[in-house]
Design an enzyme around this catalytic site. Structure first.
Site, PDB file in Angstrom:
ATOM      1  CG  ASN A 145     -27.191  27.880 -12.639  1.00 13.24           C
ATOM      2  OD1 ASN A 145     -26.851  26.882 -12.012  1.00 13.24           O
ATOM      3  ND2 ASN A 145     -26.336  28.804 -13.032  1.00 13.24           N
ATOM      4  NE  ARG A 161     -23.537  26.249 -15.132  1.00 11.40           N
ATOM      5  CZ  ARG A 161     -22.749  26.703 -14.205  1.00 11.40           C
ATOM      6  NH1 ARG A 161     -23.229  27.307 -13.146  1.00 11.40           N
ATOM      7  NH2 ARG A 161     -21.449  26.559 -14.319  1.00 11.40           N
ATOM      8  CG  HIS A 198     -16.570  28.598 -17.259  1.00 16.96           C
ATOM      9  ND1 HIS A 198     -15.303  28.920 -16.845  1.00 16.96           N
ATOM     10  CD2 HIS A 198     -17.380  28.851 -16.225  1.00 16.96           C
ATOM     11  CE1 HIS A 198     -15.337  29.349 -15.586  1.00 16.96           C
ATOM     12  NE2 HIS A 198     -16.600  29.315 -15.194  1.00 16.96           N
ATOM     13  NE  ARG A 239     -13.267  27.511  -8.404  1.00 11.48           N
ATOM     14  CZ  ARG A 239     -14.120  27.561  -9.420  1.00 11.48           C
ATOM     15  NH1 ARG A 239     -13.852  26.921 -10.533  1.00 11.48           N
ATOM     16  NH2 ARG A 239     -15.246  28.240  -9.320  1.00 11.48           N
TER      17      ARG A 239
END
Ligand code: ADP
Length: 419
Positions: A10, A99, A187, A248
């Site tokens: 990742n 990923r 996700h 966010r």
């Protein structure tokens, strides 16, 4: 010697997380992270692995190692595997799973080739922070593990089953057709894993389950999953939509963006920074770690109490909305990720007012199910089960990578069809 390890990677802009899986039996054998790539003074590789003699204490490493880029980091990681972990290492990697955050309309994990790489590059306009480092990770692995199959597993893939009425924005249709502006969701690897684990805990085939999965971490999203297929999720074209997060803003009237640009003179870049990095809990409370927000709220700080209430309320709203999206039939609501797995306080605040929608929490079970524990936290009167499941995105990526590689191998071994 047979290839016996699978590597999951990742890659972030200055980091490279990795996890190694043994195949016989299929299980994680070591995990770690190369951090601060490009920062000469502070570049470090940290790793841990279960002790080979079965002792409770894991083996741990923290090694200062210079890496100017992802290729050097990957080379350093391989050198570390060989020198400190297993001398025969390089011949043991049978596949690398990556990923990748945005795959646009790619709906399955795929073997990487130039076409797929081009799609990941094209999707970088929608995930400028994530896809470019993902590509760097792939290119580094292709150079360091030459000839080893590389597979991309996309965060967006699991959500490709959303129906058009859930993924379309009410904008001119051209924007969708010409510019692929639509909701994608993120996700996905985590939501898929949680839905599958929930089915195991419910003792039903995943195809017969309706679940709402709440992945609550510094980035947070919820998905409505019917029979193992996503029908809606809170994140949109980018990971900014939906819940309130660490930094966010989540859902917002788009006119606010126009207003801050036109009336306050903020540039596009500054607006992007404001919405992605200076909003959410950080914007309202002044800190983005929910533990600090809870502590502040308990200590009577009004802005922390407000931020906490806003975070909780949005999760409740989406649980209600997704109960409707699933036709009112929900087998389980699942909590996961940093907040969902660890904060019994947040779960209690979210769930306590939701008895009317069939969710009744067992306080003692809720308090006990923290720190990576998996379990049911609903009481016997709850119509819908409430589950806590630690997410394991790397395990899900490893499983999907293995399926692709074994599928491709099987296809390659099949006799060619008669012309
Ligand atoms: P990500 O993978 O998106 O970076 P994580 O899933 O690791 O995020 O979640 C990190 C967040 O989890 C932290 O920012 C922190 O706010 C929250 N967190 C971790 N433990 C607790 C806890 N005990 N109580 C409340 N929040 C927690």
């Amino acid at each position: 010697m047979a290839a016996k390890k699978l590597l999951v990677v990742n890659a972030g802009s200055s980091s490279l997380k990795f996890k190694l899986f043994g195949l016989e039996p299929f299980a994680p054998t070591m995990s770690g992270m190369f951090d601060r790539i490009g920062d000469k003074a502070n570049c470090v590789l940290k790793a841990s692995a279960p002790s080979p003699d079965g002792a409770a204490k894991p083996r741990k490493w923290e090694i200062k190692m210079q890496a100017a880029n992802h290729v050097e980091a990957m080379t350093g990681m391989l050198g570390f595997f060989r020198e400190q972990y297993d001398k025969a290492f390089s011949s043991q990697v049978m596949a690398v799973g990556h990923r990748i955050v945005h795959g646009m309309d790619i709906s399955q994990p795929v073997l990487l080739n130039t076409d797929v790489m081009a799609k990941i590059k094209a999707a970088a306009v929608l995930a400028p922070l994530h896809n470019p480092p993902g590509l760097q990770g792939i290119e580094a692995a292709q150079r360091v593990f030459q000839g080893v199959p590389q597979v991309a597993v996309f965060d967006t893939a699991f959500h490709q089953t959303m129906p058009p009425h859930a993924y379309m924005y009410a904008l001119p249709y051209d924007l969708y057709e010409k510019h692929k502006i639509r909701r994608y969701g993120f996700h996905g690897t985590s939501h898929k894993y949680l839905a599958e684990q929930a089915a195991v805990m419910l003792n039903k085939p995943v195809g017969q389950t309706n679940v709402i999965t709440c992945h609550l971490g510094s980035g947070s999203s919820i998905a409505a999953i019917k029979g193992g297929h996503c029908v809606d999720t809170t994140m949109g074209m980018t990971p900014l939509e939906g819940l309130m997060m660490g930094t966010r803003c989540g859902d917002l009237d788009p006119a606010v963006v126009l207003h801050i640009q036109n009336q306050m003179g903020l540039s596009t870049k500054d607006t992007d920074t404001l919405l992605n990095k200076k909003s959410g809990l950080l914007g309202v409370c002044g800190h983005n770690d929910l533990r600090a927000v809870i502590e502040g709220a308990q200590g009577g700080k009004p802005r922390d109490a407000l931020g906490l209430a806003m975070f909780v309320y949005r999760v409740q709203k989406y649980i209600g909305a997704y109960t409707a999206a699933l036709g009112g039939h929900v087998d389980a609501v699942v909590f996961s990720a940093g907040i969902g797995e660890n904060s019994s306080i947040i779960r209690q605040l979210i769930l306590a007012p939701l008895k009317g929608v069939g969710l009744s929490v067992d306080r003692a079970a809720n308090d006990a199910t923290v720190d990576g524990k998996q379990g049911e936290i609903s009481d016997s009167g709850s119509k819908t089960k409430i589950l806590v499941i630690p997410t394991d995105e790397e395990l899900s990526i490893a499983t999907q990578t293995l399926e692709v590689v074994r599928g491709e191998t099987a296809m390659a071994n099949e006799p060619a069809a008669a012309a």
